[in-house]
Write an enzyme that holds these catalytic residues in place. Structure first.
Site, PDB file in Angstrom:
ATOM      1  N   HIS A   1      -4.923 -12.067  43.072  1.00 38.71           N
ATOM      2  CA  HIS A   1      -4.687 -11.764  44.485  1.00 38.71           C
ATOM      3  C   HIS A   1      -4.640 -13.099  45.223  1.00 38.71           C
ATOM      4  O   HIS A   1      -5.491 -13.955  45.000  1.00 38.71           O
ATOM      5  CB  HIS A   1      -5.808 -10.888  45.038  1.00 38.71           C
ATOM      6  CG  HIS A   1      -5.502 -10.260  46.355  1.00 38.71           C
ATOM      7  ND1 HIS A   1      -5.394 -10.988  47.525  1.00 38.71           N
ATOM      8  CD2 HIS A   1      -5.267  -8.969  46.697  1.00 38.71           C
ATOM      9  CE1 HIS A   1      -5.124 -10.159  48.524  1.00 38.71           C
ATOM     10  NE2 HIS A   1      -5.036  -8.931  48.054  1.00 38.71           N
TER      11      HIS A   1
ATOM     12  N   PHE B   1       2.706  -3.058  53.225  1.00 34.69           N
ATOM     13  CA  PHE B   1       1.956  -3.711  52.166  1.00 34.69           C
ATOM     14  C   PHE B   1       2.926  -4.469  51.273  1.00 34.69           C
ATOM     15  O   PHE B   1       4.127  -4.170  51.244  1.00 34.69           O
ATOM     16  CB  PHE B   1       1.140  -2.692  51.357  1.00 34.69           C
ATOM     17  CG  PHE B   1      -0.341  -2.968  51.372  1.00 34.69           C
ATOM     18  CD1 PHE B   1      -1.066  -2.842  52.536  1.00 34.69           C
ATOM     19  CD2 PHE B   1      -1.000  -3.359  50.224  1.00 34.69           C
ATOM     20  CE1 PHE B   1      -2.430  -3.099  52.566  1.00 34.69           C
ATOM     21  CE2 PHE B   1      -2.357  -3.623  50.230  1.00 34.69           C
ATOM     22  CZ  PHE B   1      -3.075  -3.496  51.404  1.00 34.69           C
TER      23      PHE B   1
ATOM     24  N   GLU C   1      -5.001  -7.644  51.687  1.00 30.00           N
ATOM     25  CA  GLU C   1      -3.590  -7.808  52.004  1.00 30.00           C
ATOM     26  C   GLU C   1      -3.252  -7.231  53.375  1.00 30.00           C
ATOM     27  O   GLU C   1      -2.264  -7.615  53.999  1.00 30.00           O
ATOM     28  CB  GLU C   1      -2.772  -7.105  50.922  1.00 30.00           C
ATOM     29  CG  GLU C   1      -1.317  -7.453  50.901  1.00 30.00           C
ATOM     30  CD  GLU C   1      -0.702  -7.124  49.553  1.00 30.00           C
ATOM     31  OE1 GLU C   1       0.199  -6.272  49.527  1.00 30.00           O
ATOM     32  OE2 GLU C   1      -1.138  -7.709  48.546  1.00 30.00           O
TER      33      GLU C   1
ATOM     34  N   ARG D   1       2.308 -10.081  44.924  1.00 29.51           N
ATOM     35  CA  ARG D   1       1.103 -10.882  44.727  1.00 29.51           C
ATOM     36  C   ARG D   1       1.292 -11.973  43.676  1.00 29.51           C
ATOM     37  O   ARG D   1       0.757 -13.078  43.816  1.00 29.51           O
ATOM     38  CB  ARG D   1      -0.058  -9.970  44.328  1.00 29.51           C
ATOM     39  CG  ARG D   1      -0.519  -9.077  45.469  1.00 29.51           C
ATOM     40  CD  ARG D   1      -1.557  -8.080  45.016  1.00 29.51           C
ATOM     41  NE  ARG D   1      -2.062  -7.314  46.156  1.00 29.51           N
ATOM     42  CZ  ARG D   1      -2.934  -6.329  46.057  1.00 29.51           C
ATOM     43  NH1 ARG D   1      -3.401  -5.979  44.870  1.00 29.51           N
ATOM     44  NH2 ARG D   1      -3.343  -5.683  47.137  1.00 29.51           N
TER      45      ARG D   1
ATOM     46  N   GLN E   1      -3.908  -9.534  37.195  1.00 31.74           N
ATOM     47  CA  GLN E   1      -3.310  -9.857  38.497  1.00 31.74           C
ATOM     48  C   GLN E   1      -4.216 -10.750  39.336  1.00 31.74           C
ATOM     49  O   GLN E   1      -5.397 -10.449  39.525  1.00 31.74           O
ATOM     50  CB  GLN E   1      -3.030  -8.577  39.277  1.00 31.74           C
ATOM     51  CG  GLN E   1      -2.372  -8.837  40.635  1.00 31.74           C
ATOM     52  CD  GLN E   1      -2.004  -7.552  41.356  1.00 31.74           C
ATOM     53  OE1 GLN E   1      -2.876  -6.849  41.854  1.00 31.74           O
ATOM     54  NE2 GLN E   1      -0.719  -7.241  41.400  1.00 31.74           N
TER      55      GLN E   1
ATOM     56  N   ARG F   1       1.229  -5.124  39.761  1.00 30.58           N
ATOM     57  CA  ARG F   1       0.918  -3.959  40.589  1.00 30.58           C
ATOM     58  C   ARG F   1       1.209  -4.248  42.054  1.00 30.58           C
ATOM     59  O   ARG F   1       0.841  -5.294  42.571  1.00 30.58           O
ATOM     60  CB  ARG F   1      -0.558  -3.569  40.441  1.00 30.58           C
ATOM     61  CG  ARG F   1      -0.968  -2.420  41.357  1.00 30.58           C
ATOM     62  CD  ARG F   1      -2.414  -2.040  41.139  1.00 30.58           C
ATOM     63  NE  ARG F   1      -3.350  -3.032  41.622  1.00 30.58           N
ATOM     64  CZ  ARG F   1      -3.802  -3.112  42.880  1.00 30.58           C
ATOM     65  NH1 ARG F   1      -3.343  -2.292  43.810  1.00 30.58           N
ATOM     66  NH2 ARG F   1      -4.681  -4.039  43.214  1.00 30.58           N
TER      67      ARG F   1
ATOM     68  N   HIS G   1      -7.918 -10.199  40.455  1.00 33.76           N
ATOM     69  CA  HIS G   1      -8.174  -9.013  41.275  1.00 33.76           C
ATOM     70  C   HIS G   1      -8.083  -7.709  40.503  1.00 33.76           C
ATOM     71  O   HIS G   1      -8.842  -6.773  40.764  1.00 33.76           O
ATOM     72  CB  HIS G   1      -7.161  -8.999  42.436  1.00 33.76           C
ATOM     73  CG  HIS G   1      -7.328  -7.858  43.381  1.00 33.76           C
ATOM     74  ND1 HIS G   1      -8.522  -7.602  44.035  1.00 33.76           N
ATOM     75  CD2 HIS G   1      -6.455  -6.906  43.813  1.00 33.76           C
ATOM     76  CE1 HIS G   1      -8.372  -6.560  44.833  1.00 33.76           C
ATOM     77  NE2 HIS G   1      -7.139  -6.101  44.694  1.00 33.76           N
TER      78      HIS G   1
ATOM     79  N   LEU H   1     -12.651 -10.529  48.344  1.00 35.80           N
ATOM     80  CA  LEU H   1     -11.290 -10.243  48.770  1.00 35.80           C
ATOM     81  C   LEU H   1     -11.123 -10.300  50.284  1.00 35.80           C
ATOM     82  O   LEU H   1     -11.924  -9.744  51.026  1.00 35.80           O
ATOM     83  CB  LEU H   1     -10.893  -8.842  48.288  1.00 35.80           C
ATOM     84  CG  LEU H   1      -9.533  -8.308  48.748  1.00 35.80           C
ATOM     85  CD1 LEU H   1      -8.413  -9.098  48.093  1.00 35.80           C
ATOM     86  CD2 LEU H   1      -9.419  -6.822  48.424  1.00 35.80           C
TER      87      LEU H   1
END
Length: 580
Positions: free
Chosen positions: A232, A116, A245, A285, A230, A388, A353, A242
């Site tokens: 994304h 990730f 990821e 991100r 944040q 994050r 996000h 979404l």
């Protein structure tokens, strides 16, 4: 009349359910209730796709997970919180497995883990690409085994009751009937999720309007690090849905309009030579979202009715891999874009996000008022700092949901009765306020939906991926005007049964508070760090701003910002890296 419980959990998502379970386990004598504005299985945790990060053995370690989190946060996280988090996350995920969560597995039967963004080791546990769905199912089913957990499904909390610095309960509306109820509680745990709906393009569900953040803020609890929403990098352009990821973790490529893997042209925080083409799609991100803006400026994106886009290419993965590990991605593309990622490119753009900031808490969820706790995205403990890392949020809600539940249980067991004349007087005032909204005709021409749209556009234009003093000051002024217009707005629906217009009105009032805190904190932070990028202050400034912002609501409704030092235990600030 009022109902009463020892501990009241506001929010029925992953953090709320885990907190309620922790209360029930800590002290079975306590009365615990969950109030949620949607049926718990419709909470936004259900939409999390990619996975949950925790060390699963092998060549990984707790120290490496902690360092990746600290570095990914651009050194704005509290390292004591991070160390507690990474230590407890594996136990929480194993506990979920024992309760029935169907983690994906390798052919030899071990827990499967995937890469990730921003993490140097594969440590993200997953259940195909419906991880949040399975986690929430497991938690919800577990709560059903505790018959003493009371649920108020489809109830909307409008006010937090406080007497002399101590929480005494809430006022809530039963949406099905319009009944306004006072719920007395010795302890309240806010688990209401994030506030992505203050922006126009977001992966967040319509319910994520910052309710719990605003409730705590109005009651006197500060909000921490609100300038760090944040983005994304891969949301569908029309809906904001979404595209996980995990699609890039499995080998997906980001391509500009020329079919070029443009991320190789940008500094993603990897200083040493290495297989950049293989790993660049798993950069942090914030850096990937910023690269998109630069591609737009260079004219290398594709224009659409919903703004510029790039493409995510999964075609080279093949149908077998996509169907085994990314089935939900294929389903979303078919339903909402009418394309098949096995054969076609997926249009994507950065979308809001997650909120790194939230209600300021300590490691046990205590939020500064006696009896008030918070966990999940509504809270800021702070393990996320300025950015994050993907797949940290799901174990975060488990670890700190459990901690908040245990702490609230201990407080409630030793605290005296929370009911008081002041609490009932506040509840009576709140009832009158809600009745007034239902009866008022309004003096202005504005409607709630129009004001909400203007607020969202103001936030995107003024406090988006890149900001500067001019854009933020303009946004602050526009938000003030929107607040003035909101005070004169009217609602047309006078009904009591599922009055969605009244709910939207109350949500907008919360969102305006949250939006103001974001913009005010962003104006004060004269540096660039993680998701907060000031074009007029492009460098990170550890001397002045290695600190958390604390937004306090003043008696006149304005926002005052103070600062709190970051807790550093083992890793002093240095250059930010990923995938090393």
């Amino acid at each position: 009349m009022a109902v009463a419980h020892d501990v009241l959990v506001v929010g029925g998502g992953g953090a709320g359910l885990r907190a309620a379970i922790a209360v029930a386990e800590a002290d079975p004598r306590l009365s615990v209730a969950i109030v949620s504005k949607v049926y718990p299985m419709r909470s936004h945790t259900v939409s999390a796709e990619g996975g949950a990060a925790a060390v699963a053995g092998g060549d990984d370690s707790l120290d490496e997970h902690a360092y990746d989190t600290v570095s990914g946060s651009d050194w704005l996280c509290d390292q004591d919180a991070v160390e507690a988090f990474v230590g407890e996350a594996p136990r929480e995920l194993l506990r979920l497995e024992h309760q029935g969560c169907p983690w994906s597995r390798t052919p030899d039967g071990h827990i499967a883990v995937r890469a990730f963004g921003g993490m140097r080791k594969k440590r993200t546990w997953f259940a195909a690409d419906k991880t949040g769905f399975h986690m929430l199912h497991t938690l919800f089913q577990t709560t059903l085994s505790y018959q003493d957990i009371v649920r108020y499904d489809e109830w909307f909390v409008t006010s937090l009751l406080v007497d002399n610095g101590r929480v005494g309960g809430v006022v809530a509306i039963e949406l099905a009937t319009g009944r306004i109820e006072t719920i007395i509680a010795k302890a309240v745990i806010m688990c209401t999720g994030g506030c992505g709906r203050v922006y126009p393009f977001t992966t967040n569900a319509n319910i994520k309007t910052g309710d719990g953040m605003a409730l705590a803020y109005r009651a006197g609890a500060p909000l921490k690090d609100m300038e760090f929403p944040q983005y994304h990098p891969t949301g569908l352009p029309f809906t904001g849905i979404l595209i996980t990821e995990a699609a890039r973790a499995e080998g997906g490529w980001l391509l500009n309009k020329d079919g070029y893997r443009y991320l190789q042209d940008y500094d993603l925080g990897r200083p040493e030579p290495g297989p950049v083409l293989r790993s660049m799609e798993l950069g942090p991100r914030d850096r990937l979202s910023q690269a998109f803006v630069h591609e737009v400026a260079k004219g290398r994106t594709t224009d659409t009715p919903y703004g510029p886009i790039v493409h995510l290419d999964l075609r080279h993965l093949g149908a077998d891999v996509i169907d085994a590990k990314l089935p939900f991605v294929r389903e979303l593309c078919a339903r909402y874009e009418h394309i098949d990622p096995v054969r076609e490119l997926i249009p994507v753009r950065p979308v809001i996000h997650y909120m790194m900031g939230g209600i300021h808490t300590d490691l046990d969820g205590a939020a500064g008022l006696d009896g008030l706790y918070a966990a999940g995205e509504a809270a800021c403990v702070n393990i996320n700092g300025a950015n994050r890392l993907g797949s940290n949020s799901l174990p975060e809600l488990l670890v700190f949901g459990a901690r908040a539940g245990r702490a609230a249980a201990a407080f409630a067991a030793s605290a005296g009765d929370a009911e008081s004349q002041a609490v009932h007087a506040q509840a009576k005032d709140e009832r009158h306020r809600l009745e007034k909204w239902l009866s008022r005709q309004g003096e202005g021409p504005d409607r709630i939906a129009d004001l909400r749209t203007e607020m969202q556009e103001t936030m995107e234009n003024g406090a988006g991926i890149y900001r500067d003093e001019g854009s933020l000051a303009k946004a602050a002024n526009e938000l003030q005007r929107l607040r003035e217009r909101f005070s004169d707005a009217a609602i047309d629906d006078r009904s009591r049964v599922f009055n969605t217009e009244l709910v939207a009105t109350l949500e907008l009032s919360f969102m305006l508070d949250v939006a103001e805190s974001i913009v005010t904190c962003a104006l004060r932070r004269a540096e660039s760090r993680g998701a907060h990028q000031r074009t007029d202050f492009p460098a990170r400034d550890d001397e002045r701003f290695l600190a958390h912002s604390l937004a306090h609501r003043e008696p006149d409704g304005t926002c005052r910002v103070a600062y709190l030092p970051v807790t550093i235990t083992r890793w002093p600030p240095s250059e930010r890296v990923y995938g090393r």
